[in-house]
Design an enzyme around this catalytic site. Structure first.
Site, PDB file in Angstrom:
ATOM      1  N   THR A 167       0.776  -1.081  -0.056  1.00  0.00           N
ATOM      2  CA  THR A 167      -0.267  -0.017   0.165  1.00  0.00           C
ATOM      3  C   THR A 167       0.587   1.367  -0.004  1.00  0.00           C
ATOM      4  OG1 THR A 167      -0.285  -0.040   2.632  1.00  0.00           O
ATOM      5  CG2 THR A 167      -1.841  -1.180   1.267  1.00  0.00           C
ATOM      6  N   GLY A 183       1.123  -5.724   5.957  1.00  0.00           N
ATOM      7  CA  GLY A 183       0.590  -7.398   6.540  1.00  0.00           C
ATOM      8  C   GLY A 183       0.830  -8.026   7.969  1.00  0.00           C
ATOM      9  N   ASN A 263       5.634  -3.165  12.975  1.00  0.00           N
ATOM     10  CA  ASN A 263       5.081  -3.674  14.244  1.00  0.00           C
ATOM     11  C   ASN A 263       5.198  -5.346  14.378  1.00  0.00           C
ATOM     12  OD1 ASN A 263       2.378  -3.180  12.741  1.00  0.00           O
ATOM     13  ND2 ASN A 263       2.082  -5.313  13.982  1.00  0.00           N
ATOM     14  N   ASP A 308       1.398  -2.607  18.896  1.00  0.00           N
ATOM     15  CA  ASP A 308       0.980  -2.039  17.947  1.00  0.00           C
ATOM     16  C   ASP A 308       1.692  -0.762  17.478  1.00  0.00           C
ATOM     17  OD1 ASP A 308       0.304  -1.909  14.868  1.00  0.00           O
ATOM     18  OD2 ASP A 308      -1.856  -1.560  15.067  1.00  0.00           O
ATOM     19  N   ASN A 396      -0.181   8.522  12.333  1.00  0.00           N
ATOM     20  CA  ASN A 396       0.195   7.666  11.075  1.00  0.00           C
ATOM     21  C   ASN A 396       0.294   7.687   9.890  1.00  0.00           C
ATOM     22  OD1 ASN A 396      -1.163   5.536  10.057  1.00  0.00           O
ATOM     23  ND2 ASN A 396      -1.943   4.587  12.297  1.00  0.00           N
ATOM     24  N   CYS A 637     -13.233  -5.110   8.222  1.00  0.00           N
ATOM     25  CA  CYS A 637     -14.009  -4.757   6.696  1.00  0.00           C
ATOM     26  C   CYS A 637     -15.711  -4.698   6.691  1.00  0.00           C
ATOM     27  CB  CYS A 637     -13.397  -5.639   5.724  1.00  0.00           C
ATOM     28  SG  CYS A 637     -11.695  -5.861   4.766  1.00  0.00           S
TER      29      CYS A 637
END
Length: 725
Positions: A167, A183, A263, A308, A396, A637
């Site tokens: 991404t 991922g 992470n 994370d 972020n 999702c």
């Protein structure tokens, strides 16, 4: 001629830092961050706080998609290049908006399943007469910058049996283009890949974490050193995480490429590496030689990451006066709540200050560079914990801007936490499935959610010292101007909610520009944060704006569309909630006279339809099993809210119920972005999930009919809960 101009512009930006030229983008914007330091700062000055009220639409382009838009466009040689959903690319005439070409990769939608945060793309690179863009399924495409035709394409995924996807934006570093992957919540071992600029051949690969020593020697000596920081009995089958999904900066001044790493996976250190350890090189900034991939230095921001806390957030390369010396530094504010100032020649930590609530550490020891851990950071495998910042991060992916003129860092800052808990014991590997092994409830919801938990767990949560504070002050989202040296806030502007974050642009003339979920482009006075212009666009804006000039005219451009992290949880306000999420490219100028037509309004909410009867033999145990499977595989999702860019499965129509197995297992809706799951879920699993959703739909209908009778709105609050336990 345009290609020649573009090549000259790229050559100029490559030497910008090294030659000591003024920071910031000029007439062109040659990478998603604008200049070599990715400062999101422009030296242009035609648009000012005084005349910004005269801004209007110059032109607008419909991009034909409805998912998240996170990339900042690039302008080279009069052409505006834009990255879109899953790796699409568009080229428009930067002055008129005329579409020159569009490119859509053929994406393996199975990889959509492991993209934790929507089918997004964070940008493209332009160099050597080509446009470089990485598709969601891990293919790098080199497109002819003039025609959009594919010059070469390369599969850069190391192991397609794993949950790797892509991404991030590629970064050109000399004669290679470097790309990371995503991922870490799945079963990956993070890495970056360098490809030859001209041929696409893979030149080198650098792994973030060591591999299972049972497989043989490590690929690089720095991984031998890293191995000592992992338990020999680590969960090598899950991979360790560390995916560097964004934040790759080539530094022409030092000749190094800086990588922010992801992470750990699973989230809890005690499950990933039972005896503990720093788990190098997760949660770090590392400097690599772009010619060979050899590591030159590293600084680990979150040793042994337990929360994370990725370090994949945008980096800014600049110079600051510090301790009487002009220092070449990287400014970095990762998820963990601290703003770091690091010498980019050596990796020496120069400053580290909190910019949001932080309770996992009380500060950073400047002698050792290590965080001072607190009791609140202890292992939540032994019981629930409330940790600040939460997994959305104090910062972020949203691009931050740094102005050398004001010395301020402008960006979205989020001050919320997480309740984190899990069930005991190690879980078996889920191939290409969620392996984070944690349940998360944001503090914005924890007050409402606590009484829905099992009574013993609810009692534990209420007894936590941080619970009362989290309920009283669940958190805020703000656009801030920060002093990066001290971490102090110079000014702050409240945003609507935790999802209301966007990237930033700042210019030499003193304007700061950003979007919001409400569908507004906001222009502020960079000195004090006061709004000088608000443009209603009708489309939520998350990406950072940029600016450029054609002739004597300065333009401001931004890609618009809701999505990204938290994409199923559309907030109950603004354009993302009221209008179709039509992805658009919006371009503004002074005295712009274009007509900005908002996307259509969404239909009014209606009561959930009656579901079909349960299949024979469905028991409460089957429904409970289906609920567990749903939250382990689907909930990331499908939030099942009234408004979302994914379907609300409480409102399935008869045809959807009839085809449920075919949709879930056989890929009936793959063209629409819904992957098949028959490699993980069995027909019995699918039937159990379906039974749970039928039960949920029936309960939802009863609740909503009662609301209608009581004349209450249907769109009541829904809890933001992400789980995998």
């Amino acid at each position: 001629m345009k290609r020649l101009i573009g090549a000259l512009a790229i050559a100029a930006v490559a030497t910008q830092l090294a030659a000591g030229q003024p920071e910031g983008a000029g007439a062109q914007w040659t990478n998603p961050g604008g200049d070599a330091g990715k400062t999101h700062y422009s030296r242009l000055s035609q648009i000012t706080p005084a005349n910004a009220p005269r801004l209007g639409l110059a032109w607008m382009a419909e991009l034909g998609t409805t998912r998240g838009m996170e990339a900042t466009p690039v302008m080279v040689g009069g052409v505006l290049y834009t990255a879109g959903v899953a790796g699409r690319a568009y080229a428009h005439d930067a002055a008129t908006g005329r579409l020159l070409w569009a490119f859509e990769p053929q994406v393996d939608m199975q990889l959509n399943r492991t993209a934790c945060c929507d089918m997004v793309n964070r940008g493209l690179a332009v160099a050597d007469g080509k446009v470089f863009i990485a598709a969601l399924d891990g293919w790098m495409y080199a497109l002819d910058a003039k025609t959009g035709k594919v010059a070469w394409k390369t599969d850069f995924i190391e192991n397609r049996a794993k949950g790797d996807n892509s991404t991030g934006a590629p970064e050109v570093a000399g004669d290679v283009v470097i790309i990371g992957m995503a991922g870490a919540e799945y079963d990956v071992r993070g890495y970056v890949t360098a490809l030859d600029l001209k041929t696409g051949k893979i030149r080198w690969r650098w792994h973030v974490v060591p591999r299972d020593p049972a497989l043989g020697p490590q690929e690089r000596p720095e991984l031998d050193a890293a191995l000592k920081t992992w338990d020999p009995k680590s969960r090598w089958d899950i991979g360790g995480g560390g995916a560097p999904w964004d934040a790759i900066n080539y530094d022409p001044e030092t000749g190094l490429v800086l990588i922010g790493t992801g992470n750990g996976g699973p989230y809890a250190t005690s499950k990933r590496s039972p005896s503990g350890g720093d788990n190098l090189y997760i949660g770090s900034v590392v400097a690599l030689d772009p010619k060979t991939g050899a590591m030159k230095w590293h600084y680990q921001e979150t040793p042994g990451d337990n929360w994370d806390f990725t370090s994949t957030q945008p980096m800014v390369l600049t110079h600051v006066k510090l301790d009487g010396e002009d220092r070449p530094v990287v400014l970095h504010a990762p998820k963990n709540g601290f703003m770091y100032v690091i010498d980019r020649r050596t990796g020496q930590l120069l400053r580290a200050n909190a910019i949001a609530r932080v309770n996992w550490a009380s500060g950073v020891d400047m002698k050792t560079g290590r965080p001072n851990l607190t009791p609140e950071s202890s292992d939540y495998t032994t019981g629930p914990k409330i940790v600040f910042p939460g997994t959305p991060g104090a910062r972020n992916w949203h691009g931050a801007a740094y102005s050398p003129k004001t010395g301020l860092y402008y960006g979205a800052v989020l001050d919320i936490g997480n309740l984190i808990f899990m069930t005991p014991g190690q879980k078996p590997l889920k191939a290409r499935g969620l392996n984070n092994d944690a349940a998360l409830i944001f503090t914005t919801d924890v007050g409402d959610a606590v009484d829905t938990l099992p009574p013993p767990l609810a009692a534990q949560v209420k007894a936590l010292p941080s619970f009362a504070e989290a309920v009283k002050n669940p958190g805020t989202a703000q656009m801030r101007a920060l002093d990066p040296i001290t971490g102090k806030t110079v000014w702050a502007a409240d945003m609507k909610g935790w999802q209301d974050r966007s990237g930033a642009l700042v210019t030499a003339s003193g304007i700061m520009v950003h979007g919001n979920v409400a569908g507004q482009l906001v222009v502020r006075n960079a000195a004090n944060g006061r709004i000088v212009k608000t443009i209603e666009t009708g489309t939520s804006i998350l990406a950072a704006p940029m600016t450029y000039t054609i002739g004597n005219t300065q333009y401001i451009a931004v890609a618009a569309g809701w999505g990204g992290g938290g994409f199923p949880f559309v907030p109950r306000y603004g354009a993302a909630y009221t209008r179709v999420n039509a992805n658009r490219l919006l371009v503004f100028k002074l005295e712009g006279k274009g007509k900005l037509t908002p996307p259509p309004r969404l239909p009014a909410l209606t009561v959930a339809p009656a579901p079909p009867a349960q299949a024979p033999g469905v028991t409460p145990e089957v429904i409970a099993r289906g609920q567990g499977l749903f939250f382990a595989n689907c909930a990331i999702c499908h939030a099942n809210r009234h408004r979302s860019i994914t379907p609300d499965l409480r409102r399935m129509q008869p045809g959807t119920h009839d085809a449920f197995r075919q949709i879930l297992l056989d890929g009936l809706l793959v063209p629409g972005g819904m992957p098949r799951w028959n490699d993980i879920l069995t027909p019995a699993d699918a039937d159990a999930i379906h039974a749970y959703l039928i039960d949920l739909q029936a309960k939802t209908r009863v609740e909503e009919l009662a609301k209608v009778k009581a004349k209450k709105p249907l769109d009541g609050p829904a809890l933001t809960i992400l789980s995998n336990y």
